[in-house]
Every structure is written in structure tokens, then in C-alpha cells.
Design a protein around this motif. Structure first.
Motif, short mmCIF file in Angstrom:
data_model
loop_
_atom_site.label_atom_id
_atom_site.label_comp_id
_atom_site.label_asym_id
_atom_site.label_seq_id
_atom_site.Cartn_x
_atom_site.Cartn_y
_atom_site.Cartn_z
N PHE A 361 -10.57 -54.94 90.24
CA PHE A 361 -11.52 -53.78 89.48
C PHE A 361 -12.04 -52.80 90.49
N GLY A 362 -11.36 -52.51 91.70
CA GLY A 362 -11.94 -51.54 92.60
C GLY A 362 -12.21 -50.10 91.87
N PRO A 363 -11.27 -49.55 91.17
CA PRO A 363 -11.60 -48.35 90.59
C PRO A 363 -12.65 -48.29 89.56
N GLU A 364 -12.81 -49.31 88.83
CA GLU A 364 -13.84 -49.33 87.75
C GLU A 364 -15.08 -49.34 88.39
N LEU A 365 -15.12 -50.34 89.48
CA LEU A 365 -16.41 -50.70 90.09
C LEU A 365 -16.70 -49.47 91.14
N GLY A 366 -15.86 -48.75 91.57
CA GLY A 366 -16.07 -47.54 92.28
C GLY A 366 -16.70 -46.52 91.46
N ASP A 367 -16.16 -46.27 90.44
CA ASP A 367 -16.57 -45.26 89.38
C ASP A 367 -18.00 -45.56 88.96
N LEU A 368 -18.19 -46.78 88.62
CA LEU A 368 -19.75 -47.06 88.29
C LEU A 368 -20.69 -46.76 89.15
N ARG A 369 -20.26 -47.10 90.50
CA ARG A 369 -21.34 -47.11 91.67
C ARG A 369 -21.43 -45.41 91.71
N GLY A 370 -20.60 -44.66 91.47
CA GLY A 370 -20.68 -43.37 91.71
C GLY A 370 -21.44 -42.72 90.72
N LEU A 371 -21.45 -43.49 89.45
CA LEU A 371 -22.21 -42.98 88.25
C LEU A 371 -23.81 -43.46 88.50
N GLY A 372 -23.95 -44.16 89.57
CA GLY A 372 -25.22 -44.56 89.69
C GLY A 372 -25.62 -46.04 88.49
N LEU A 373 -24.66 -46.58 88.12
CA LEU A 373 -25.06 -47.53 87.09
C LEU A 373 -24.89 -48.70 87.84
N ILE A 374 -24.24 -49.03 88.89
CA ILE A 374 -24.41 -50.41 89.46
C ILE A 374 -24.49 -50.13 90.86
N GLU A 375 -25.09 -51.50 91.58
CA GLU A 375 -25.13 -51.14 93.23
C GLU A 375 -24.98 -52.54 93.57
N ASP A 376 -24.72 -52.64 95.02
CA ASP A 376 -24.52 -53.75 95.78
C ASP A 376 -25.79 -54.07 96.38
N ARG A 377 -26.42 -55.42 96.02
CA ARG A 377 -27.50 -55.82 96.49
C ARG A 377 -27.47 -57.43 96.82
N ALA A 378 -28.00 -57.53 97.94
CA ALA A 378 -28.31 -59.20 98.26
C ALA A 378 -26.93 -60.04 98.05
N GLY A 379 -25.96 -59.37 98.19
CA GLY A 379 -24.50 -60.24 98.08
C GLY A 379 -24.02 -60.04 96.51
N CYS A 380 -24.52 -59.51 95.83
CA CYS A 380 -24.39 -59.21 94.27
C CYS A 380 -24.02 -57.92 93.71
N ILE A 381 -23.25 -57.82 92.77
CA ILE A 381 -23.21 -56.58 92.26
C ILE A 381 -23.99 -56.49 90.92
N ARG A 382 -24.77 -55.63 90.84
CA ARG A 382 -25.91 -55.78 89.83
C ARG A 382 -25.93 -54.22 89.24
N LEU A 383 -26.68 -54.38 87.89
CA LEU A 383 -26.99 -53.09 87.22
C LEU A 383 -28.06 -52.47 88.02
N THR A 384 -28.08 -51.18 88.08
CA THR A 384 -29.31 -50.32 88.57
C THR A 384 -30.19 -50.17 87.27
N GLU A 385 -31.31 -49.40 87.68
CA GLU A 385 -32.43 -49.25 86.60
C GLU A 385 -31.53 -48.30 85.29
N ARG A 386 -30.82 -47.44 85.95
CA ARG A 386 -30.17 -46.58 84.84
C ARG A 386 -28.98 -47.38 84.38
N GLY A 387 -28.42 -48.25 85.17
CA GLY A 387 -27.41 -49.02 84.47
C GLY A 387 -27.98 -49.99 83.46
N ILE A 388 -29.36 -50.40 83.59
CA ILE A 388 -29.93 -51.40 82.54
C ILE A 388 -29.94 -50.56 81.28
N LEU A 389 -30.39 -49.29 81.22
CA LEU A 389 -30.46 -48.60 80.02
C LEU A 389 -28.99 -48.13 79.66
N PHE A 390 -27.86 -48.06 80.03
CA PHE A 390 -26.72 -47.56 79.91
C PHE A 390 -25.73 -48.71 79.66
#
Lengths: 401, 602
Positions: A361-390
Motif C-alpha cells: 500500500f505504498g502509494p496509497e499511504l504516501g498519498d494520504l501522508r501527503g494530504l495530511g490525513l495520516i501520520e507515523d507516530r510511535a511505530g504506528c500508522i494513524r489518523l491525524t486530527e484532520r484524518g479523523i474528520l475525513f
């Protein structure tokens, strides 16, 4: 209490389709039963036990040695069942699987009759109740088509909080017709003060083919505008977090130690056996689902159709089955996992699938990171504040074509 | 039979004035076609033509007639297409005749195409015989219409015939007038062959079938012939005359009309207006007047269902075989997928071609709004032709933009003259002249940009005159104007497919109308979407699609993952059908709001 469950154990979901009356926004598999006829109730419980028996035989290999971790009686309105009926189900489950289950949840409607049964449910073995509060305001409850009032809800919650359960949850609906922001905050403040340790809060969704959908088409449904709904969700999160109820899933908030272990099984794709009409199961990598209507489900149970066995003659009784491919399994693991705010643990992913999430899922995850919807934190991929809304925009990447 | 007993003539008329019915009567009266076999109107072969009451492809027939003087005559009726879009084809058909019957509805009177066709006939040196048709109608007003013929058309109407093609009244007079007034063909029978091609069609068995008028020399079966525009040579396979079916003959003499096939396998080889000569003893010069056809109006054709691309391609190929003036080239649109850019002679031609594709081949089409061909003069002196605005050279290289102009002749009852003039002014028209005839008719001529006429000019003209106005136009060349290319930008990214060329004075209002239409079709997204109309780097109009504030389906309940997944999949399918520009998802409807045939709030 919220010790992680494991893949090798089992959750059981029991769907109780009865409701005194059907709420105008609801699109679950429910039927208006009024006060539940004891004969119908007993037959239904008989059916559940028969189904359990069949499932154990049909899924012998898959279920062997699984410990019973959680039980969840949902609906519908499982609190319409008499405590002795609940006990029958729990005893049967205890006999069927090694246990005991660490968490047994019952959804409870805060009507007067049901509140009176709370000690009975506790004695029957229920450890956690999820109370269908929805709102503490009479007008809002009335517009939602609920039978109870605000005082009923408060009394019901107080009774549960004092009954010795391990945990109590309150279900809330916000952005309901005619509901104001302040009203929602008042409700939340009361829940926090009362010491409710878990809250599930859902923005009202108008589902197709419900009376609300019809009213909306006719312009008769006055829903708060989008900006108001957004403010409501923000203030709700803010207030609950400040009170020590951490948001651990898109719609769920809990104090430490009070997360719903059963619901987390879904997001972590751990096995759950579903019993009762419309109940869905995931056992190993097999998904299947019971017929939606009670008569069809009962016919299947009576015809001794094993819940997940080869299709037999019973018409319409065959559970809908889905064998998931390796790719689909991973996609599900991602979009379900991302619903949890802890996100998807990279280490756990590698342990489970033998490759990092980016392998497929490299491209999808990269795209979502670029849009600020997900982030890498503490060894996890998770929704950002914005990702929670969308969240839907994120989850959509991992379904369909 | 000598040339003195041959008459070649055409029937010309405004739409619905009864041309085809008159032709039917002539065929019946001469015994060429009996009443039983006469399918309502024999000459209009295609369903579509019959439905619309117009002739698209010229149909030609040879009749034999014994006149009052006791002599036998051959009357060649050379049918002409009935509409302005086919001006050139009309003029070629007329060039094959010595005379024309000008049919005028005795109630409606002279209309725009009456005048246009009559002018072409006069210009071709034809003897024009006015025929008042529908004199049986209760509201027929022959005296007024005769005056109009003299005043508006400008030809003497003293000898005008009065007929009812419907009842057959006056048909004998028409036949006699043809013999009496239309000159016999002249031409040197001994000279090298010159035959004017005025019609052709194609089928896969015989290749091209050609209709030609022998102007000099003679045509023989088996003859080696040459198409003078291309130099291609062929052997005549079948030579015949149309009676109305093909009757094979050994030779067709000077002055007569021939039908022939010659194993011509390239449907584009035969061009209307070209000259056929003897390959072994060729004429020195081709007949005058040949020019290749230039499509003036273009539009995109896309299958509604992408799976229909192949059927569309084969339908277009077939259509090209029997409509040489219809051109098509494959085109890929970012928004609409694979399709074709199609060129037409004019608006009616476009409508007919599109309708035939949809009807005869059962295709569902997305049809983009028609555009015209522009010419761009570059600073270095070279010139390019633009078939779509996105082909515009960079702004720095553009010296000026030229657009096709038409001379439109508009006929209207005087009480609607104001509305007609208003419309023409609004469309950047320049008035050439204006004449009012009595209290029934005004004729105004406007020099107009074709681009301003292609969209909804006809509809507006008709609606603002309660259907009374009629119009005819001819191309009068290209002229420079203060034209600009307006680009559409979505969050700063240009959407090539949506650029338009408009007059600078209209750039703001057109640009705004365009992006407003688009805005209505773009769903709200995670972020604000700015839609801008710009000229070069300068933004002239802007609208905003407000950001969606959130998008969360909260419930994920009871473990029913399959159902939840289906809901998400449905949402996703909706998105998948959208086009991504930058990071914005644009549904096809938004493109069609700009490109589509419906003209919205223009």
C-alpha cells in the motif's frame, strides 16, 4: 480489564432483534415486538442455543481450543429479554467454550421496566452495560422517536453505575434534529459528573429507506447544519478528553481500562462468532453472515443448517460467505485498524503478514501522508486530527476497485 | 435523341414549400413512377429526410415525356440538397442544369432559402421558373407572394405557374414550361470528355457510385476515365441512367446525366465538383468551380458507455462512406475518454449526422457543444488552424486570432425586426443592409461571427419571432477580432479541455457563466475548490466550492464489516467515475456543464 485479547480466542456476538418500537433513524435488523411475548422470547433463545450447537459442530476445527474472551448482546434491544434468558445464553456459552469471558456486554434501553431488571442482568453474569441514552433532553429524545425521557435515562444510568458492573457505557446521538450545541454539552457534563467511564457518540446518519430518509426528502427533517455538527463533534471530543475519557476510536471514548474489548476485536480483525438474525462472523479468514430476518434465521436453525457449513436445503437459510484473499485481508486490516486512534502497529503488521504495510500500500499511504490525513507516530500508522474528520476519505482508499 | 430534346433541371425551394411532393407528381405524370410504388415521397429516401421534410443527399431521376408538340423529351430532374449547409453541393447540382423550378409556398411566401437558392441558380446562369405551390390552401395569397418574388427575389413573376402538388393541379403546365422555357444543353459532343460530378455514394460491393453530367464529349461503358482533381484513373464498370433505378446503357451522350461505377474503393477519392475526363484523351482543363469541402463546425462525439467506442468507430466509418463532407478524427478527452472530433459543413449537417449515428446505429452519445475553426497568425508570420482552443500556441507567439464570419440573410415579418436586430447585435453582428417589403416582410443582412451562431442562434431567432423568421447564410471568410482564450483553472490547475475562445468584451460574463455552471456540478471536497476563468495569467472570474467540513460515517457496528464495506465501496465507485485534476475530483457532469450541447444560462 482491557488486557489485549488475542487471535486465538473468541468473541461472541448475539443479535437480539426485538424492540418495543422501531426508531425512525434505525436500519438495523429489528422488529417491533411491543412487550416481548415470553413464548416468542423462549423460542428465540432456544434458537440461539441450537445455532450455537450447530456452529460448534460445523466449525469444530476453527473453534477448537479457543477461549471465550468477550460476549456482546446487541440489537435491537437485548434488555427486553428477561435476566433468566440472558443467563441461559451465557451458561450455554460458558459450557461451549473454555472461559470465563472477561467481558460480557449487554445493550440496555433505559426504560422503567429494563432499569428494574439491572440487578438481575448483573446476577446473570453481565459485566458491562451499554446504555442507549442517545440524549438526556426530552424534546430531542421525542424527535428521535425514543420511548424514554431524560429522567428515565438518568435513572437508568445511575442504576447501572451502582449495580457493580465492571464498566458502563452511554450511547449518544448528536447532530440530531432540533438539537442545540449547549444541550449536547449539558448532557456530556452530566455523564462525566455521574462518572460514566465510556461514551459512544455517533453523529446522526440518515440511512436510506428509513422514516428519517423519507422526512428528509420531504424537507421535514431539521438537522443542524454542517458547521454546527462539526462544532458539536469538536466540543464533544474536547470535553470528554478533558474529563479523562480518551478517544480511542472514531466514535468511542473511554477512561483508562474501560475500552470495549469486544468492539476492538472488530477493528483488530479478531475472531467473532455471531449468533442470531443478521449476525456477522469472522472466524479465521472466513466471513459469514446470518439471514437478516428472524423467520429466515429460525428456519435455518430448525433445518439444522450449520452456521458455516456447506449449504444445505433450507431455503434462504444459508449464511452468506466470503473467503478473503490475502490482499483483501490486508486491506481490511488497514481500514479497520485505522478506525482506532492508536492506529495500525507496524511491528504487529510485520509479525502478522511478514512484510511492512508499504509493501502493498505504498502509494496509497504516501498519498494520504501527503494530504495530511495520516501520520507515523510511535511505530504506528494513524489518523491525524484532520484524518479523523475525513476518515471516510482515508478508508475509501482501501475498499472497492 | 439529340441534345435539343434533353432538359436538365432542378427544383429549389425553402424547407416545406413542397419540393419533394412536386417531384413525386412529375414522376407519376411522366409514368416514371406509378402511384402504387410511390412511397409517399420517392426522392427523400432516408427516414430522417422524410421525417424532417428535407433532402440530405441529392437524388436524381430521368423521365421521358411526350410534350404537347408531339415530340419526345428526356427530362433529367437533378435533385439538390435543401439546406444552406450544403451550399456548395447545391451549387454543383445547379451547375449540372440549365434551368430550375423555384417552388414557393403560396401561403407562406418567400423565405430565406427561397432567396438563397434563387440567387445560386441565377449565379449559375440558369433559367428560373417560379412555381407557386399549395394554391389549394385556403390561406394562399398568390398575388402577395408573386409581388414578393419580384421584390425580394428579384426575378420576374409574370409567367409564374400556379400548382398544387398535393392535388396535381397545374402539373401539366409545369412539364410544358420545362420543355418550353428551359434551354437544351449545349456542349461539344466531339470535344474531349468533361463530366461534372455532382453526387456520389458508397457501398462495399461496388465501391463509389458517381452521378455526373456530361458537359462535353461522351461517356462509354468500359472507358478508361480520370478524376482530374487527383489524377486517379479507373475503368468504367457499370454505366447507366436513373429511371429511377439504374438502367445500364452503352453510352451517355453530351448533355445527359450518367450514373456509373468504376471499382473506386477509396470513398474519399470521389469529390463533388470534380471533373471526370477520358484518361486516353483528356480535356485540357477541368470544369470550373471545384473546391474541396472544409468542415466549418466541429464537435466531439463520445460514447456514453466507454464500451461503445468500437461500435461508434465503425458507425462513423460507415457514415463517412456516404457523407463525404462529414469528417472525423480520433480524439482523447481527459474528461470524456476516447471519442472523435467531428467536422461538419454547418449546424444542420451536424445535427443530422449525430442523429443518424444515434438512430441508425443505436448509439448513446455524449455530444460536446459545437465550436468553429479559428486561424491564428503567429508573430513569425506563419498561420495555424485551431480545431480546439487548447491547441492555441503560447500567448507570446500569437499575433492575432481570426474567426470565420458568415453573411446571414434573415427574413422576418416587420413586427419582429427589432428582436432579430437585437439578437444579431448581441452576437457581434455588423448590419449590411435592411429592406422592408410591404407590410409582410423585412429582410436584414448581417455579417456575423460563425462562433456566435453555432450555439443557440437558431433557437433564439425562432423563439424571439414566434417562429416566423427564417435564415440563410454563407461563409464569407476569416477576419481578425479582439479574441481571447479563456482558460478554466481548478485550484490553479488548468483544465485544457475546457478552454474557450471568446471576444474580449464577453470574456468576463462568458467565463463567469461557465465556471458557475461547473460549480453546481462539483461536489464539496476536503478543501476549498477555487474555479477560475483566466485570460493568460489574469484571472477574470472566480467562484468557490466551499470545503466539506467532515466526512465520517461514524457507525461501525455489530461487526457487520461486509455491509460497512459495501457502503464505502459505493462511495468510492462514485469517486472513481470522477476525473482528478490536481487533487480535485471532478464528475463528468461538471465537464458536460461546460462542454455539453445544452447551453444552460448563456
Amino acid at each position: 480489564m482491557s488486557a489485549p485479547t488475542t487471535a486465538a480466542d473468541l468473541g461472541v456476538y448475539v443479535h437480539v432483534p426485538f424492540c418495543e418500537r422501531v426508531c425512525p433513524y434505525c436500519d438495523f435488523a429489528v422488529e417491533a415486538s411491543g412487550a416481548l411475548d415470553p413464548t416468542v422470547e423462549d423460542e428465540f433463545v432456544d434458537g440461539l442455543l441450537a445455532e450455537l450447537d450447530q456452529a460448534r459442530r460445523a466449525l469444530e476445527a476453527e473453534l477448537a481450543d479457543r477461549r471465550l474472551a468477550t460476549v456482546y448482546l446487541g440489537g435491537g434491544t437485548p434488555s427486553l429479554l428477561r435476566p433468566e434468558s440472558v443467563e441461559r445464553v451465557l451458561v450455554a456459552l460458558g459450557a461451549a467454550f473454555p472461559g470465563p469471558a472477561g467481558e460480557v456486554t449487554l445493550e440496555l434501553n433505559p426504560g422503567r421496566l429494563e432499569t428494574a431488571r439491572v440487578p438481575g442482568f448483573r446476577a446473570a453474569g453481565v459485566t458491562r452495560v451499554s446504555v442507549g441514552v442517545q440524549s438526556l433532553h426530552d424534546d430531542t429524545l421525542r424527535r428521535l422517536g425514543r420511548a424514554h425521557g431524560g429522567d428515565d435515562a438518568r435513572r437508568g444510568l445511575e442504576a447501572c453505575l451502582g449495580a457493580g458492573f465492571d464498566s458502563v457505557s452511554a450511547d449518544l446521538i448528536y447532530a440530531a434534529p432540533g438539537q442545540g450545541e449547549d444541550e449536547l454539552l449539558e448532557d456530556l457534563a452530566w455523564l462525566v459528573d455521574a462518572g460514566v467511564p465510556h461514551v459512544s457518540a455517533y453523529a446522526l446518519t440518515v440511512e436510506p429507506d428509513t422514516p428519517f430518509a423519507l422526512a428528509e426528502r420531504r424537507g421535514q427533517l431539521r438537522l443542524p447544519d454542517e458547521d454546527t455538527a462539526l462544532r458539536m463533534s469538536r466540543r464533544l471530543r474536547g470535553l470528554l478528553c478533558a474529563a479523562g475519557l480518551e478517544q480511542y476510536e472514531l466514535s468511542n471514548y473511554a477512561r483508562r481500562g474501560h475500552r470495549s474489548r469486544h468492539n476492538q476485536r472488530y477493528w483488530l480483525r479478531q475472531s467473532v462468532l455471531g449468533l442470531g438474525p443478521s449476525a456477522a462472523s469472522l472466524v479465521g479468514e472466513r466471513r459469514f453472515q446470518n439471514p437478516r430476518s428472524r423467520p429466515e434465521w429460525e428456519a435455518g436453525v430448525r433445518a439444522s443448517t450449520p452456521a458455516a457449513g456447506p449449504p444445505s436445503g433450507g431455503r434462504g437459510s444459508r449464511p452468506a460467505q466470503e473467503q478473503l484473499s490475502a490482499y483483501e485481508t490486508r486491506r481490511e486490516a488497514l481500514w479497520l485498524g485505522l478506525r482506532r486512534l492508536d492506529g495500525v502497529s507496524r511491528a504487529a503488521w510485520i509479525r502478522r503478514f511478514g512484510e511492512p504495510p508499504e509493501a502493498r500500500f505504498g502509494p496509497e499511504l504516501g498519498d494520504l501522508r501527503g494530504l495530511g490525513l495520516i501520520e507515523d507516530r510511535a511505530g504506528c500508522i494513524r489518523l491525524t486530527e484532520r484524518g479523523i474528520l475525513f476518515a471516510d476519505d482515508v478508508l475509501l482508499r482501501f475498499v472497492g476497485r | 435523341m439529340g441534345p435539343e430534346n434533353i432538359r436538365n433541371f432542378a427544383i429549389i425551394a425553402h424547407i416545406d414549400h413542397g419540393k419533394s411532393t412536386l417531384a413525386d407528381r412529375l414522376l407519376e405524370r411522366t409514368g416514371t413512377l406509378d402511384e402504387r410504388t410511390s412511397v409517399a415521397q420517392f426522392l427523400d429516401k432516408m427516414d430522417l429526410e422524410r421525417e424532417r421534410g428535407i433532402t440530405i443527399k441529392a437524388q436524381t431521376v430521368r423521365m421521358e415525356y411526350t410534350a404537347a408538340d408531339g415530340q419526345k423529351y428526356v427530362l433529367n430532374l437533378i435533385d439538390t440538397p435543401g439546406h444552406v449547409d450544403f451550399h456548395y453541393e447545391v451549387s454543383r447540382s445547379l451547375a449540372a442544369c440549365e434551368g430550375a423550378l423555384l417552388v414557393v409556398d403560396a401561403a407562406q411566401g418567400v423565405e430565406a432559402q427561397t432567396v438563397a437558392n434563387a440567387e445560386l441558380a441565377v449565379a449559375a446562369g440558369l433559367e428560373v421558373i417560379p412555381v407557386l405551390n399549395k394554391i389549394d390552401l385556403p390561406n394562399a395569397d398568390p398575388e402577395r407572394v408573386l409581388r414578393e418574388i419580384e421584390d425580394v427575389v428579384g426575378i420576374p413573376a409574370d409567367d409564374a405557374l400556379r400548382v398544387s402538388a398535393k392535388t396535381g393541379e397545374g402539373i401539366d403546365d409545369v412539364l410544358e414550361a420545362i420543355v418550353e422555357h428551359i434551354p437544351a444543353p449545349r456542349g461539344a459532343a466531339e470535344a474531349p470528355l468533361q463530366a461534372l460530378i455532382f453526387d456520389s455514394w458508397y457501398d462495399s460491393y461496388q465501391g463509389a457510385t458517381v452521378l455526373a453530367r456530361v458537359m462535353s464529349g461522351e461517356l462509354r461503358s468500359g472507358q478508361r476515365v480520370k478524376l482530374m482533381a487527383t489524377g486517379d484513373e479507373y475503368d468504367v464498370a457499370v454505366l447507366g441512367v436513373l429511371v429511377p433505378d439504374v438502367k445500364p446503357v452503352e453510352r451517355v451522350a453530351c448533355g445527359e446525366v450518367a450514373v456509373l461505377t468504376a471499382s473506386i474503393r477509396d470513398p474519399k477519392a470521389v469529390r463533388i465538383g470534380d471533373t471526370l475526363t477520358d484518361a486516353r484523351a483528356p480535356a485540357e482543363e477541368p470544369l470550373p468551380g471545384f473546391r474541396p469541402l472544409q468542415p466549418m463546425v466541429w464537435s466531439g462525439l463520445y460514447p456514453s458507455d466507454p464500451a461503445d467506442y468500437d461500435p461508434l468507430r465503425s458507425a462513423i466509418e460507415k457514415l463517412q462512406l456516404n457523407d463525404s463532407s462529414f469528417s472525423a478524427e480520433p480524439e482523447t478527452s481527459e474528461a470524456l475518454g476516447f471519442g472523435f472530433r467531428c467536422g461538419y459543413l454547418g449546424l444542420l449537417h451536424m445535427e443530422i449526422a449525430q442523429e443518424r449515428l444515434e438512430r441508425e446505429y443505436g448509439l448513446n452519445l455524449i455530444i460536446t457543444a459545437p465550436t468553429v475553426v479559428y486561424r491564428v497568425e503567429r508573430s513569425d508570420g506563419t498561420e495555424v488552424e485551431l480545431h480546439r482552443p487548447s491547441d492555441m500556441p503560447p500567448a507570446g507567439e500569437v499575433k492575432r486570432i481570426l474567426e470565420p464570419r458568415i453573411l446571414a440573410q434573415l427574413h422576418t415579418p416587420p413586427e419582429h425586426l427589432g428582436a432579430v436586430i437585437g439578437l444579431c447585435q448581441e452576437r457581434r453582428g455588423v448590419q449590411r443592409d435592411l429592406a422592408v417589403y410591404g407590410d409582410s416582410r423585412a429582410v436584414v443582412r448581417y455579417d456575423l461571427p460563425l462562433a456566435e451562431v453555432v450555439i443557440d442562434f437558431y433557437d433564439r431567432l425562432k423563439s424571439s419571432t414566434r417562429g416566423y423568421a427564417s435564415m440563410d447564410y454563407e461563409m464569407i471568410g476569416f477576419r481578425a477580432d479582439n479574441l481571447v482564450k479563456v482558460d478554466v483553472l481548478v485550484n490553479g490547475d488548468p483544465v485544457d479541455a475546457l478552454s474557450v475562445i471568446v471576444h474580449a468584451d464577453h470574456a468576463y460574463e462568458r467565463g463567469l457563466a461557465l465556471i458557475r455552471r461547473m460549480k453546481q456540478q462539483i461536489p464539496r471536497q476536503m478543501f476549498e475548490v477555487a474555479i477560475q476563468a483566466s485570460i493568460g495569467a489574469k484571472v477574470v472570474a472566480r467562484v468557490t466550492v466551499k470545503a466539506l467540513r467532515k466526512n465520517v460515517t461514524a457507525k461501525c457496528y455489530g461487526g457487520d464489516i461486509t455491509r460497512k464495506k459495501k457502503l464505502l465501496e459505493k462511495q468510492k465507485e462514485g469517486k472513481r467515475r470522477m476525473k482528478r485534476v490536481g487533487s480535485v475530483d471532478i464528475p463528468q457532469a461538471a465537464f458536460l456543464a461546460v462542454l455539453g450541447g445544452s447551453d444552460g444560462d448563456r
